[in-house]
Scaffold this motif. Structure first.
Motif, PDB file in Angstrom:
ATOM      1  N   ASP A 254       0.853  -1.196   0.000  1.00  0.00           N
ATOM      2  CA  ASP A 254       0.000   0.000   0.000  1.00  0.00           C
ATOM      3  C   ASP A 254       0.882   1.237   0.000  1.00  0.00           C
ATOM      4  OD1 ASP A 254      -2.387  -1.438   0.127  1.00  0.00           O
ATOM      5  OD2 ASP A 254      -2.054  -1.800   2.265  1.00  0.00           O
ATOM      6  N   LYS A 255       1.801   1.261   1.009  1.00  0.00           N
ATOM      7  CA  LYS A 255       2.730   2.384   1.099  1.00  0.00           C
ATOM      8  C   LYS A 255       4.124   1.836   1.362  1.00  0.00           C
ATOM      9  CE  LYS A 255      -0.638   5.701   2.598  1.00  0.00           C
ATOM     10  NZ  LYS A 255      -1.449   6.109   3.720  1.00  0.00           N
ATOM     11  N   ALA A 256       5.114   2.517   0.804  1.00  0.00           N
ATOM     12  CA  ALA A 256       6.492   2.051   0.993  1.00  0.00           C
ATOM     13  C   ALA A 256       7.367   3.186   1.507  1.00  0.00           C
ATOM     14  CB  ALA A 256       7.045   1.529  -0.335  1.00  0.00           C
ATOM     15  N   LEU A 257       8.339   2.807   2.341  1.00  0.00           N
ATOM     16  CA  LEU A 257       9.335   3.757   2.828  1.00  0.00           C
ATOM     17  C   LEU A 257      10.696   3.271   2.363  1.00  0.00           C
ATOM     18  CD1 LEU A 257       8.996   4.674   6.606  1.00  0.00           C
ATOM     19  CD2 LEU A 257       9.544   6.208   4.728  1.00  0.00           C
ATOM     20  N   VAL A 258      11.475   4.182   1.811  1.00  0.00           N
ATOM     21  CA  VAL A 258      12.826   3.821   1.366  1.00  0.00           C
ATOM     22  C   VAL A 258      13.802   4.630   2.220  1.00  0.00           C
ATOM     23  CG1 VAL A 258      14.442   3.854  -0.581  1.00  0.00           C
ATOM     24  CG2 VAL A 258      11.992   3.458  -0.985  1.00  0.00           C
ATOM     25  N   PHE A 259      14.763   3.962   2.834  1.00  0.00           N
ATOM     26  CA  PHE A 259      15.716   4.671   3.680  1.00  0.00           C
ATOM     27  C   PHE A 259      17.083   4.812   3.025  1.00  0.00           C
ATOM     28  CE2 PHE A 259      12.742   3.505   7.020  1.00  0.00           C
ATOM     29  CZ  PHE A 259      12.689   4.710   7.698  1.00  0.00           C
ATOM     30  N   THR A 260      17.627   6.030   3.114  1.00  0.00           N
ATOM     31  CA  THR A 260      19.012   6.253   2.709  1.00  0.00           C
ATOM     32  C   THR A 260      19.764   6.759   3.943  1.00  0.00           C
ATOM     33  OG1 THR A 260      18.586   8.563   2.149  1.00  0.00           O
ATOM     34  CG2 THR A 260      18.326   6.965   0.376  1.00  0.00           C
ATOM     35  N   ASN A 261      21.092   6.675   3.911  1.00  0.00           N
ATOM     36  CA  ASN A 261      21.856   7.151   5.066  1.00  0.00           C
ATOM     37  C   ASN A 261      22.153   8.644   5.004  1.00  0.00           C
ATOM     38  OD1 ASN A 261      21.823   4.613   6.078  1.00  0.00           O
ATOM     39  ND2 ASN A 261      23.993   4.169   5.756  1.00  0.00           N
ATOM     40  N   THR A 262      21.950   9.246   3.831  1.00  0.00           N
ATOM     41  CA  THR A 262      22.244  10.686   3.740  1.00  0.00           C
ATOM     42  C   THR A 262      21.116  11.432   3.024  1.00  0.00           C
ATOM     43  OG1 THR A 262      23.355  10.521   1.606  1.00  0.00           O
ATOM     44  CG2 THR A 262      24.753  10.274   3.555  1.00  0.00           C
ATOM     45  N   LYS A 263      21.063  12.730   3.329  1.00  0.00           N
ATOM     46  CA  LYS A 263      20.036  13.591   2.725  1.00  0.00           C
ATOM     47  C   LYS A 263      20.255  13.684   1.214  1.00  0.00           C
ATOM     48  CE  LYS A 263      21.387  16.609   5.806  1.00  0.00           C
ATOM     49  NZ  LYS A 263      21.592  17.635   6.828  1.00  0.00           N
ATOM     50  N   VAL A 308      10.964   8.568   0.319  1.00  0.00           N
ATOM     51  CA  VAL A 308      12.388   8.273   0.501  1.00  0.00           C
ATOM     52  C   VAL A 308      12.851   9.170   1.648  1.00  0.00           C
ATOM     53  CG1 VAL A 308      14.662   8.222  -0.563  1.00  0.00           C
ATOM     54  CG2 VAL A 308      12.632   7.868  -1.977  1.00  0.00           C
ATOM     55  N   ALA A 309      13.416   8.567   2.680  1.00  0.00           N
ATOM     56  CA  ALA A 309      13.699   9.342   3.886  1.00  0.00           C
ATOM     57  C   ALA A 309      15.046   8.981   4.505  1.00  0.00           C
ATOM     58  CB  ALA A 309      12.605   9.085   4.914  1.00  0.00           C
ATOM     59  N   THR A 310      15.548   9.900   5.319  1.00  0.00           N
ATOM     60  CA  THR A 310      16.702   9.570   6.165  1.00  0.00           C
ATOM     61  C   THR A 310      16.162   9.071   7.502  1.00  0.00           C
ATOM     62  OG1 THR A 310      16.739  11.817   6.991  1.00  0.00           O
ATOM     63  CG2 THR A 310      18.163  11.346   5.119  1.00  0.00           C
ATOM     64  N   ASP A 311      17.051   8.781   8.436  1.00  0.00           N
ATOM     65  CA  ASP A 311      16.612   8.193   9.696  1.00  0.00           C
ATOM     66  C   ASP A 311      15.685   9.085  10.506  1.00  0.00           C
ATOM     67  OD1 ASP A 311      17.731   5.485  10.149  1.00  0.00           O
ATOM     68  OD2 ASP A 311      19.538   6.527   9.524  1.00  0.00           O
ATOM     69  N   LEU A 312      15.669  10.350  10.167  1.00  0.00           N
ATOM     70  CA  LEU A 312      14.748  11.263  10.835  1.00  0.00           C
ATOM     71  C   LEU A 312      13.349  10.669  10.844  1.00  0.00           C
ATOM     72  CD1 LEU A 312      14.394  14.442  11.681  1.00  0.00           C
ATOM     73  CD2 LEU A 312      13.265  14.499   9.483  1.00  0.00           C
ATOM     74  N   ALA A 313      12.958  10.087   9.690  1.00  0.00           N
ATOM     75  CA  ALA A 313      11.611   9.539   9.576  1.00  0.00           C
ATOM     76  C   ALA A 313      11.484   8.191  10.279  1.00  0.00           C
ATOM     77  CB  ALA A 313      11.238   9.396   8.115  1.00  0.00           C
ATOM     78  N   ALA A 314      12.619   7.572  10.555  1.00  0.00           N
ATOM     79  CA  ALA A 314      12.556   6.239  11.140  1.00  0.00           C
ATOM     80  C   ALA A 314      11.948   6.277  12.520  1.00  0.00           C
ATOM     81  CB  ALA A 314      13.950   5.642  11.212  1.00  0.00           C
ATOM     82  N   ARG A 315      12.080   7.411  13.198  1.00  0.00           N
ATOM     83  CA  ARG A 315      11.561   7.479  14.552  1.00  0.00           C
ATOM     84  C   ARG A 315      10.152   8.007  14.621  1.00  0.00           C
ATOM     85  NH1 ARG A 315      14.518   5.903  19.309  1.00  0.00           N
ATOM     86  NH2 ARG A 315      16.420   5.079  18.408  1.00  0.00           N
ATOM     87  N   GLY A 316       9.958   9.178  14.012  1.00  0.00           N
ATOM     88  CA  GLY A 316       8.680   9.830  14.247  1.00  0.00           C
ATOM     89  C   GLY A 316       7.496   9.233  13.526  1.00  0.00           C
ATOM     90  N   LEU A 317       7.765   8.543  12.451  1.00  0.00           N
ATOM     91  CA  LEU A 317       6.687   8.304  11.510  1.00  0.00           C
ATOM     92  C   LEU A 317       5.734   7.153  11.843  1.00  0.00           C
ATOM     93  CD1 LEU A 317       7.451   9.358   8.119  1.00  0.00           C
ATOM     94  CD2 LEU A 317       6.230   7.232   8.163  1.00  0.00           C
TER      95      LEU A 317
END
Ligand code: AMP
Length: 443
Positions: A254-263, A308-317
């Motif tokens: 339905d929804k996907a999150l892609v993580f990268t290590n840098t902005k 597509v997000a950095t770790d910032l989104a890993a916590r709050g989202l």
């Protein structure tokens, strides 16, 4: 020793919560308490200080909100000032906690407010003049308001430090302690953290909690049974981009999150993915707050279904329907990995996570697998198989048995010379500590 709780047969009605809160629980559709709610709510109702390790997505927010709201309701206060303060590491997390607070308190007359950086200072001052009972805040902005005497926490009844480990990792330790200094000493304090083995969290608990009870629900090593974990080997970033596009075009989600290590990498992926007509947005700490909020809104309502997000989104989202998490970059450690994959499989839903792993990331991912005591299922994508097939020899630990030095002696020697030359050039220049450098880059 406490008896093993019978979670499966429990209901919110067994927890002796106020009617108005039970009505809200019914309205939001929670059928029965999650493990952390079942265990933490009774102790919070008894006014105990708590140190809780709770898995991201475990329902920990309602675990501290419901009994706190209950306590505030049963002991009305005539004093002026904030009664409950919730500190969160990121604006997104604060926003979500605030939304949950509003939902759960909707049938009560308890008022709440949100105080985060990136929002209008004057508006926040006028919000505080209305004397809300509960404030959800990020530490930096709250301290500014304290310095201006715009907020009164001297009669605070409950202080909640949510995701304390992350708050400390982000360098908020002094800010949090400065805020604690301003609070009523008789308050109840609840400290929630993903891990209890974090040295900073242990130190913080010593400083802010009194006669506390510890609830260690999950150690981070517990299995994430509802999340299927896969890895796909990649040759380089070009290959990773192809794999990523294939996965986003062909997986069911339905929804996907892609993580990268840098902005920078997060920004770089937007164009190529949009080129595939994918509905993609980007989320990282260089974006201003309005754009971040807008992005979250678009993702929540489904206008875009990939972020597509950095770790910032890993916590709050906390967005419903994320059932695919792709680690475009392997995270730097197991704790970050858990926070990333915790964005899916929330509240018992199922999810899938796929890590794209190149040769330089093999040892990191095998370290993470060992840390989690979990195996990743290796997956090959037909037609996109690269040359890299994992290390030729693997140690019992899962790591490559060929050290980098042996593999590429010339390269390693050349690197050493380069580093020495750079160090010579930089003598006398100030260096940013590695951790801060990394945080600045990632957030
Ligand atoms: P949290 O760990 O607090 O971020 O919560 C993760 C998600 O679980 C949120 O979307 C909550 O709304 C949801 N949630 C919290 N408690 C329950 C419950 N008892 N039953 C079902 N979902 C819940």
């Amino acid at each position: 020793m406490q008896p093993t709780p019978n979670e499966s047969s429990s209901s919110f009605y067994d927890l002796s919560l106020q009617e108005k809160l039970l009505k809200a629980v019914e309205q939001v559709g929670y059928e029965k308490p999650t493990a952390v709610q079942y265990q933490a709510i009774p102790s919070i109702l008894e006014d105990k200080d708590l140190l809780v390790s709770a898995e991201t997505g475990s329902g920990k927010t309602a675990a501290f909100l419901l009994p706190t709201l209950h306590n505030l309701l049963i002991r009305p206060s005539e004093k002026f000032g904030i009664r409950a303060l919730i500190l969160a590491p990121t604006r997104e997390l604060a926003q979500q906690t605030f939304s949950q607070c509003q939902l759960l308190s909707q049938f009560t007359d308890l008022t709440s407010g949100l105080i985060t950086g990136g929002e209008d200072f004057k508006k926040q001052q006028s919000l505080l003049r209305k004397n809300p009972a509960i404030i959800v805040a990020t530490p930096g902005r709250l301290l500014e308001l304290i310095a201006q005497d715009s907020i009164n926490i001297r009669h605070l009844e409950v202080l909640i430090l949510d995701e304390a480990d992350r708050m400390l990792d982000m360098g908020f330790s002094d800010d949090v302690l400065a805020i604690v200094e301003q609070c009523n000493k008789q308050r109840q304090t609840l400290l929630f953290s993903a891990t209890l083995t974090h040295y900073g969290v242990i130190k913080m608990a010593d400083k802010v909690l009194k006669n506390h009870k510890t609830i260690a629900l999950n150690t981070l090593h517990d299995g994430h049974d509802n999340i299927e974990q896969q890895m796909v080997l990649a040759d380089d970033y070009e290959h990773k981009q192809k794999l990523l596009a294939w996965l986003l075009l062909n997986e069911t989600y339905d929804k996907a999150l892609v993580f990268t290590n840098t902005k920078i990498k997060a920004d770089e992926l937007r164009g190529p993915l949009r080129g595939h007509k994918l509905r993609v947005g980007v989320l990282h700490g260089d974006m201003d707050q309005k754009d971040r909020n807008r992005m979250m809104e678009l993702f929540r309502e489904g206008t875009i279904n990939i972020v597509v997000a950095t770790d910032l989104a890993a916590r709050g989202l906390d967005v419903k329907g994320i059932n695919l998490v792709i680690n475009y970059d392997v995270p730097r450690n197991g704790i970050d990995y858990i926070h990333r994959i915790g964005r899916t499989g929330r509240a018992e839903e199922s999810g899938r996570t796929i890590a794209l792993v190149n040769s330089t990331e093999w040892n990191i991912i095998s370290g993470i697998a060992r840390f989690l005591k979990q195996k990743f299922n290796r997956r090959i994508i037909e037609g996109l198989q690269g040359k890299y097939n994992g290390p030729k020899k693997i140690k019992a630990s899962g790591k490559s048995s060929v050290s980098k030095k042996k593999e590429e002696p010339k390269k390693a020697a050349a690197k050493k010379v380069k580093v020495r030359e750079r160090d010579k050039k930089n003598i006398g220049k100030r260096r940013i500590p590695k951790q801060k450098e990394q945080a600045a880059e990632t957030e």
